[in-house]
Design a protein around this motif. Structure first.
Motif, PDB file in Angstrom:
ATOM      1  N   ILE A 243      -0.358   3.798  10.307  1.00  0.00           N
ATOM      2  CA  ILE A 243      -0.661   4.482   9.054  1.00  0.00           C
ATOM      3  C   ILE A 243      -0.634   5.994   9.252  1.00  0.00           C
ATOM      4  CG2 ILE A 243      -2.501   4.904   7.367  1.00  0.00           C
ATOM      5  CD1 ILE A 243      -3.298   1.926   7.792  1.00  0.00           C
TER       6      ILE A 243
ATOM      7  N   VAL B  37      -6.220   7.719   4.369  1.00  0.00           N
ATOM      8  CA  VAL B  37      -6.198   6.257   4.332  1.00  0.00           C
ATOM      9  C   VAL B  37      -7.213   5.696   5.319  1.00  0.00           C
ATOM     10  CG1 VAL B  37      -4.768   4.191   4.561  1.00  0.00           C
ATOM     11  CG2 VAL B  37      -3.753   6.315   3.711  1.00  0.00           C
TER      12      VAL B  37
ATOM     13  N   ALA C 165      -6.474   5.598  -0.196  1.00  0.00           N
ATOM     14  CA  ALA C 165      -6.070   4.200  -0.054  1.00  0.00           C
ATOM     15  C   ALA C 165      -6.863   3.555   1.079  1.00  0.00           C
ATOM     16  CB  ALA C 165      -4.569   4.100   0.222  1.00  0.00           C
TER      17      ALA C 165
ATOM     18  N   GLU D 150      -1.745  11.717   2.415  1.00  0.00           N
ATOM     19  CA  GLU D 150      -2.844  10.896   1.922  1.00  0.00           C
ATOM     20  C   GLU D 150      -3.906  10.664   2.995  1.00  0.00           C
ATOM     21  OE1 GLU D 150      -1.469   8.107  -1.703  1.00  0.00           O
ATOM     22  OE2 GLU D 150      -1.019   7.288   0.280  1.00  0.00           O
TER      23      GLU D 150
ATOM     24  N   LEU E 216       0.823  -1.210   0.000  1.00  0.00           N
ATOM     25  CA  LEU E 216       0.000   0.000   0.000  1.00  0.00           C
ATOM     26  C   LEU E 216       0.860   1.265   0.000  1.00  0.00           C
ATOM     27  CD1 LEU E 216      -3.059   0.706   0.104  1.00  0.00           C
ATOM     28  CD2 LEU E 216      -2.745   1.096   2.560  1.00  0.00           C
TER      29      LEU E 216
ATOM     30  N   ASP F  13      -8.521   2.341   7.410  1.00  0.00           N
ATOM     31  CA  ASP F  13      -8.116   1.045   7.967  1.00  0.00           C
ATOM     32  C   ASP F  13      -9.387   0.295   8.368  1.00  0.00           C
ATOM     33  OD1 ASP F  13      -6.928  -1.101   9.245  1.00  0.00           O
ATOM     34  OD2 ASP F  13      -6.180   0.068  10.943  1.00  0.00           O
TER      35      ASP F  13
ATOM     36  N   TYR G  64      -6.793  -0.064   3.656  1.00  0.00           N
ATOM     37  CA  TYR G  64      -6.010  -1.181   4.175  1.00  0.00           C
ATOM     38  C   TYR G  64      -6.921  -2.046   5.042  1.00  0.00           C
ATOM     39  CZ  TYR G  64      -2.566  -3.521   7.245  1.00  0.00           C
ATOM     40  OH  TYR G  64      -1.842  -4.428   7.958  1.00  0.00           O
TER      41      TYR G  64
ATOM     42  N   PRO H 252       1.497   3.891   2.246  1.00  0.00           N
ATOM     43  CA  PRO H 252       0.849   5.188   2.517  1.00  0.00           C
ATOM     44  C   PRO H 252       1.857   6.326   2.420  1.00  0.00           C
ATOM     45  CG  PRO H 252       0.276   3.543   4.187  1.00  0.00           C
ATOM     46  CD  PRO H 252       1.390   2.964   3.383  1.00  0.00           C
TER      47      PRO H 252
ATOM     48  N   ALA I 102      -5.661   9.418   8.793  1.00  0.00           N
ATOM     49  CA  ALA I 102      -5.879   7.979   8.912  1.00  0.00           C
ATOM     50  C   ALA I 102      -7.151   7.745   9.723  1.00  0.00           C
ATOM     51  CB  ALA I 102      -4.692   7.302   9.587  1.00  0.00           C
TER      52      ALA I 102
END
Length: 217
Positions: A66, A52, A121, A50, A44, A54, A123, A46, A76
């Motif tokens: 993250i 992101v 993104a 960004e 991924l 989870d 995860y 990170p 995050a």
């Protein structure tokens, strides 16, 4: 065959009952669980700035990791079904008035979109195979991602590829025969396996016995 709503209710009940143990062993779970998601996190990658998500963040250790990667200019967000774990994650890692990870209680299968979306993104460590309806969960994930976003996840394979897990389940089945986690380890993956989403919006992920990653189109 058990309907999806019943399976979701069982999932919610299971994690509500087991949360105290996860909370009590939060630091230990961070340590022993990190290798289970490391290959996906490496894929991924990170980046600073960004946003992101989870999915299945538990007590927050992966989300905090993250958050360190995306830095103060990024964001995050950890999402989990278990309210007690989310509360613990907040108490462990959230700092009022400061940049850091955010935590949300919710069911990825039934949310319209995750708060904080759209994400660059997503995860997930050992979570997607536990969903009652993986397609519904992945559809929510796709709605919560920006175009061109990426996703990386690890999941357990079926019992044939996990003899240790299969053996443990055979010993424990008399006390946990209603646990979907154990059943998933002894039954074949469904045709809409979370590693191969059956809904449009994801490009085909590379096949790997260790992890899978995918990118939205």
């Amino acid at each position: 065959m058990t309907d999806t709503a019943t399976l979701r209710a069982r999932n919610a009940d299971f994690w509500a009952q087991t949360s105290p143990g996860w909370v009590h062993q939060a630091d230990r779970h961070d340590e022993i669980g990190r290798p289970l998601g490391a290959v996906a996190l490496d894929q991924l990658q990170p980046q600073p700035g960004e946003r992101v998500l989870d999915v299945g963040c538990g007590c927050g250790g992966t989300t905090a990791e993250i958050a360190r990667a995306v830095g103060p200019s990024g964001n995050a967000v950890g999402l989990d079904l278990a309210e007690a774990m989310v509360a613990t994650a907040r108490s462990r890692f959230s700092v009022p008035g400061a940049a850091g990870p955010q935590f949300v209680t919710g069911d990825i299968e039934t949310l319209g979109a995750v708060p904080g979306a759209p994400f660059d993104a997503v995860y997930a460590r050992m979570t997607l195979m536990l969903l009652a309806d993986p397609v519904a969960g992945l559809t929510t994930i796709r709605r919560s991602m920006r175009s061109g976003g990426r996703m990386a996840a690890t999941v357990f394979r079926d019992g044939g590829a996990n003899p240790g897990c299969r053996a443990r389940c055979s010993v424990r089945r008399h006390i946990c025969d209603r646990c979907r986690r154990c059943r998933s380890a002894t039954t074949p993956a469904p045709s809409h396996s979370p590693t191969r989403p059956a809904q449009p919006g994801f490009s085909p992920p590379p096949a790997s016995p260790a992890s899978t990653s995918t990118r939205t189109t």
